[in-house]
Design a protein around this motif. Structure first.
Motif, PDB file in Angstrom:
ATOM      1  N   SER A   1      86.837   1.792  -2.401  1.00  0.00           N
ATOM      2  CA  SER A   1      87.087   2.886  -1.464  1.00  0.00           C
ATOM      3  C   SER A   1      88.308   2.568  -0.618  1.00  0.00           C
ATOM      4  O   SER A   1      88.609   1.411  -0.338  1.00  0.00           O
ATOM      5  CB  SER A   1      85.860   3.098  -0.562  1.00  0.00           C
ATOM      6  N   SER A   2      89.000   3.629  -0.215  1.00  0.00           N
ATOM      7  CA  SER A   2      90.156   3.431   0.661  1.00  0.00           C
ATOM      8  C   SER A   2      89.736   3.139   2.099  1.00  0.00           C
ATOM      9  O   SER A   2      90.585   2.843   2.934  1.00  0.00           O
ATOM     10  CB  SER A   2      91.065   4.664   0.623  1.00  0.00           C
ATOM     11  N   ASP A   3      88.439   3.217   2.395  1.00  0.00           N
ATOM     12  CA  ASP A   3      87.969   2.844   3.733  1.00  0.00           C
ATOM     13  C   ASP A   3      87.680   1.342   3.825  1.00  0.00           C
ATOM     14  O   ASP A   3      86.999   0.890   4.735  1.00  0.00           O
ATOM     15  CB  ASP A   3      86.741   3.657   4.140  1.00  0.00           C
ATOM     16  N   LYS A   4      88.184   0.565   2.827  1.00  0.00           N
ATOM     17  CA  LYS A   4      88.136  -0.892   2.807  1.00  0.00           C
ATOM     18  C   LYS A   4      86.740  -1.436   2.492  1.00  0.00           C
ATOM     19  O   LYS A   4      86.438  -2.595   2.805  1.00  0.00           O
ATOM     20  CB  LYS A   4      88.617  -1.479   4.153  1.00  0.00           C
TER      21      LYS A   4
ATOM     22  N   HIS B   1      82.161   7.585  -0.010  1.00  0.00           N
ATOM     23  CA  HIS B   1      83.340   6.741  -0.143  1.00  0.00           C
ATOM     24  C   HIS B   1      84.599   7.590   0.006  1.00  0.00           C
ATOM     25  O   HIS B   1      84.540   8.802   0.171  1.00  0.00           O
ATOM     26  CB  HIS B   1      83.331   6.037  -1.505  1.00  0.00           C
ATOM     27  N   SER B   2      85.742   6.937  -0.061  1.00  0.00           N
ATOM     28  CA  SER B   2      87.020   7.617   0.153  1.00  0.00           C
ATOM     29  C   SER B   2      87.981   7.275  -0.986  1.00  0.00           C
ATOM     30  O   SER B   2      88.109   6.111  -1.380  1.00  0.00           O
ATOM     31  CB  SER B   2      87.619   7.169   1.492  1.00  0.00           C
ATOM     32  N   VAL B   3      88.635   8.305  -1.539  1.00  0.00           N
ATOM     33  CA  VAL B   3      89.584   8.116  -2.642  1.00  0.00           C
ATOM     34  C   VAL B   3      90.956   8.598  -2.169  1.00  0.00           C
ATOM     35  O   VAL B   3      91.294   9.774  -2.260  1.00  0.00           O
ATOM     36  CB  VAL B   3      89.143   8.884  -3.903  1.00  0.00           C
ATOM     37  N   LEU B   4      91.731   7.667  -1.636  1.00  0.00           N
ATOM     38  CA  LEU B   4      93.056   7.963  -1.115  1.00  0.00           C
ATOM     39  C   LEU B   4      94.032   6.881  -1.559  1.00  0.00           C
ATOM     40  O   LEU B   4      93.648   5.721  -1.737  1.00  0.00           O
ATOM     41  CB  LEU B   4      93.043   8.029   0.416  1.00  0.00           C
TER      42      LEU B   4
END
Length: 446
Positions: free
Chosen positions: A365-368, A339-342
């Motif tokens: 996640s920031s990748d939607k 996942h992405s944490v932004l």
């Protein structure tokens, strides 16, 4: 010790020996619900019903991946969402001054529409008391407000038709820069704990109507704090200083923690307890979720806190070279990636104990997308994608195979194991949007 949590997870989420033998002693492929029920009805289980592990086994094979269907659509970002302990209510907080409580048992109708008081920037966190009577909400201000969600009126406007009781965490000396990132009720509903941008943890005694504990806990913002278990004696905290800490209020001397957990390489964004006073997970800006066993904590720092590279997660992409960095004193039991944490303090959770035996870890996640990991194998089991923007929070129904996502595109969406594709509430691809308004996009997002 490192493998104990995996053994416990399997014991909670796989068939018990009696049911496995009754259904089929030889075959190794997954058992169907029909086989288990058939074995019970035919008496092959010795007259016993399905165990809690059997039920969790069935539930864990029914992950909510179908949909999504719309719960609500707002003109501001959805920041937080949470099911009540019994799953009858869903609470969601939005940027601006709106919180809505939905009746999950009556077609997601609005049970309470709350206009928040003295809000700064957004609703940063929400918490429901275990008896589901009271809702606490926080903002980037020193006051946590409490609302009676079971009162008769559907509309709740602060100091107009209902009082939003304010818990002031700074006393008479208001600090305009004081902001709260995390708020939780104790299991008995007698206390509220918060983490803030003053690097501190505060515990508020509701009966005494005052702050009972102040701890200068970290060297940077405390983004996450929670009670470890039902006793309320132990707290977990996570900070932008990259550390997770354990606090035992029974032997709290000064501001010294009971232990420190090292392993993350950047700011911790969220913490979720397994509820057993031993294990918890943390999400982090280093793009990792870590699983911790507090029996492995250290009494002090072995090395100075690590910092991977100089970057700002609010507007910069994650540096590609940092994916390979590893903390030399990593004390975690397991690490989950993908996942992405932004851009915002994205949250992660254990899946429900009743329906899955806490077999999974799931995260926005920031990748939607929502990413669902298997606790034992570390593999990504499912990825739920539809939203057009960051999914900051998501919540899994404690008993039913339903998962709700809250996104910066303004949508609250629900995912099920099955459903009617002709339902008009189903969200089509042409309804996607990057955000609820297109005039501007702020660089500072919490």
């Amino acid at each position: 010790m490192a493998n104990e949590v995996f053994h416990l997870t399997r014991a909670r989420s796989e068939l018990c020996h009696r049911s496995r033998g009754a259904a089929s002693a030889r075959r190794r492929r997954p058992f169907s619900t029909f086989e288990l029920v058939s074995a019970r009805e035919s008496g092959r289980t010795g007259g016993a019903g399905l165990s809690s592990a059997d039920r969790a086994y069935v539930g864990s094979r029914n992950i909510p991946t179908k949909g999504p269907w719309g719960v609500d659509e707002m003109d501001s970002e959805a920041y937080v969402s949470q099911f009540s302990a019994d799953g009858s209510l869903l609470v969601a907080g939005f940027r601006g001054s709106r919180i809505r409580v939905y009746d999950a048992e009556r077609g997601w109708k609005i049970h309470k529409d709350i206009s928040c008081r003295s809000l700064q920037w957004t609703v940063s966190d929400i918490a429901l008391s275990s008896d589901q009577r009271f809702l606490a909400y926080s903002s980037l201000s020193p006051v946590v407000h409490i609302v009676n969600v079971q009162s008769s009126g559907r509309e709740s406007h602060a100091n107009v038709n209902e009082i939003h009781e304010g818990l002031d965490f700074t006393g008479n000396e208001h600090d305009e820069d004081f902001g709260i990132f995390s708020v939780k009720f104790s299991k008995d509903g007698k206390e509220v704990v918060i983490g803030n941008n003053e690097r501190s943890i505060y515990v508020y005694d509701l009966a005494a109507n005052k702050v009972s504990v102040r701890i200068r806990a970290h060297k940077a913002d405390v983004n996450a704090v929670t009670f470890a278990d039902e006793s309320g004696n132990v707290l977990y905290s996570g900070s932008d200083d990259s550390l997770c800490k354990v606090w035992d209020r029974r032997c709290l001397v000064g501001e010294k923690s009971a232990g420190i957990m090292t392993g993350h390489l950047d700011g911790v964004t969220f913490i979720d307890s397994r509820g057993d006073g031993r294990y918890f997970i943390s999400n982090c800006k280093d793009q990792r979720i870590k699983l911790w066993d507090i029996r492995k904590m250290s009494s002090g720092m072995r090395t100075r806190p690590m910092k991977m590279v100089d970057w700002d997660y609010r507007w910069m992409p994650f540096p590609s070279e940092a994916h390979h960095f590893k903390h030399p004193d990593d004390q975690s039991v397991a690490t989950y990636r993908g996942h992405s944490v932004l851009r915002t303090l994205i949250r992660c959770y254990f899946s429900p104990i009743h329906s899955t035996g806490q077999r999974y870890i799931y995260t926005g996640s920031s990748d939607k997308s929502v990413h669902i990991y298997d606790v034992v194998t570390g593999k990504t089991i499912e990825r739920l994608s539809w939203h057009g923007s960051v999914i900051r929070d998501c919540t899994w129904h404690p008993y039913s195979p339903t998962l709700v996502t809250s996104s910066w595109d303004g949508y609250l969406a629900r995912w099920e194991t099955s459903g009617n594709n002709d339902d008009p509430s189903m969200l089509a691809a042409d309804k996607q949007r990057a955000r609820p308004y297109a005039q501007y996009e702020d660089l500072f997002m919490m």
